[in-house]
Design a protein around this motif. Sequence first.
Motif, short mmCIF file in Angstrom:
data_model
loop_
_atom_site.label_atom_id
_atom_site.label_comp_id
_atom_site.label_asym_id
_atom_site.label_seq_id
_atom_site.Cartn_x
_atom_site.Cartn_y
_atom_site.Cartn_z
N VAL A 1 0.87 -1.25 0.07
CA VAL A 1 -0.10 -0.20 -0.07
C VAL A 1 0.93 1.11 -0.09
O VAL A 1 1.79 1.36 0.87
N SER A 2 0.59 2.14 -0.83
CA SER A 2 1.26 3.34 -1.10
C SER A 2 0.33 4.46 -0.87
O SER A 2 -0.64 4.44 -1.70
N PRO A 3 0.93 5.58 -0.29
CA PRO A 3 -0.18 6.79 -0.35
C PRO A 3 -0.31 7.49 -1.68
O PRO A 3 -1.50 7.93 -1.98
N ASP A 4 0.35 7.27 -2.90
CA ASP A 4 0.20 7.67 -4.12
C ASP A 4 -0.72 6.82 -4.80
O ASP A 4 -1.40 7.38 -5.85
N ASN A 5 -1.12 5.71 -4.32
CA ASN A 5 -2.13 4.56 -4.97
C ASN A 5 -3.42 4.65 -4.31
O ASN A 5 -4.25 3.84 -4.81
N LEU A 6 -3.51 5.64 -3.45
CA LEU A 6 -4.92 5.33 -2.58
C LEU A 6 -5.67 6.77 -2.74
O LEU A 6 -4.95 8.04 -2.80
N SER A 7 -6.81 6.95 -2.99
CA SER A 7 -7.65 8.19 -2.83
C SER A 7 -7.94 8.78 -1.35
O SER A 7 -7.49 8.02 -0.49
N ILE A 8 -8.47 9.82 -1.04
CA ILE A 8 -8.78 10.45 0.29
C ILE A 8 -9.28 9.37 1.18
O ILE A 8 -9.13 9.10 2.26
N LEU A 9 -10.41 8.72 0.42
CA LEU A 9 -11.35 7.68 1.24
C LEU A 9 -10.62 6.77 1.58
O LEU A 9 -10.64 5.90 2.85
N GLU A 10 -9.78 6.11 0.61
CA GLU A 10 -9.00 4.55 0.95
C GLU A 10 -7.76 5.11 1.70
O GLU A 10 -7.54 4.10 2.70
N LEU A 11 -7.07 6.10 1.90
CA LEU A 11 -6.50 6.66 2.70
C LEU A 11 -7.07 6.59 4.05
O LEU A 11 -6.49 6.07 5.30
#
Length: 356
Positions: free
Chosen positions: A239-249
Amino acid sequence: MNVLTSYMAKEILKGSFLAIVFLLTLFNLFTFTDEMKDLGKGSYGLKEIGLYLALTSPRVFYELVPASALLGSLFILGAMANNRELIAMQAAGLSVPGIIRAVMTAGAILVIISIVVGEYVAPIAERKAQLIKSTAQHNLTPMHSLYGIWLRENNKFINVRKIEDNGDLADISIYTLNERNRLQSELHADRASFLGNKQWQLKQIRQSDISKEKMQAAAFSEQRLTSSIAPDILNITVVSPDNLSILELAKYVDFLKHNHQKSQVFELALWGRLINPFVTFVMLMISAPFVIGVRRGISVGARMILGVIIGLGFNILDKIVGHLGLIYELNAPFIALLPSLLTFIVAYLTLRRSYT
């Protein structure tokens, strides 16, 4: 919205989009140069490099919006000042707050576009880009499931349940098939560390060899495994922050906290994503005092250099504050907001002095 405000907003949008195209092209050229070093590695060719650049462009676009807004507004407002357009507009009744309102109107449109790209396009495209690059370079196709990562290498099927923060693997199972595609052996290791040169060090191993006549079990403390599977092919499933949306984060931060794991990096990424629209408005606010308060006749090149210096200075400040926040485990919302807030205060005070 009156005619003058609409005109200024449209011109600033044009300038900002030209700046985005220029910066995105420049960034992709540098990335292309870096990727050419891996050309021919596995099946990684020009087609794959082109796809990789195309799929990473939405994330780069999202990150470049604040800097492009600054450069675009400096260019357009500077040109208007040099051509006496701002003086004519003020003579026609457009006040300095009216100019700021037009700038912020353009900023609001840019923010809406960046949010759509950053939340609905960039995360999905980024995951696909990393998948294309890694699978092409290693000729392996990883599959991520509820039971960890599955990879196939020749006649071996490898299952990795956990990837540690330092890159080590944990809870690994390796299933080997014979020439008839029947299970020949099963090996389980508690941990695995990458030694380089296609070598993995397996630890705490339990192995079972299977045949028609019997099954043999053995245990080893350590054993080396030769495999073309490199850590970077596994990183695409991390999991990487670049691969996630706000909701996923937000969901992932909640998951980490619930399981008593470190979440500071993802919290900072979450609040940085939430504050990013505010950064665009701050960058636009910065451009106003350098046009209204600075004498006319400054060249376009000088304004561009000024914009680059401001943008780089802000990014350096943001990185320094972010790293300090991670080191000392400071409050994530405060750390994410601090650089933008300080820059906004300086821009506001400078703007007030320029027209009072």
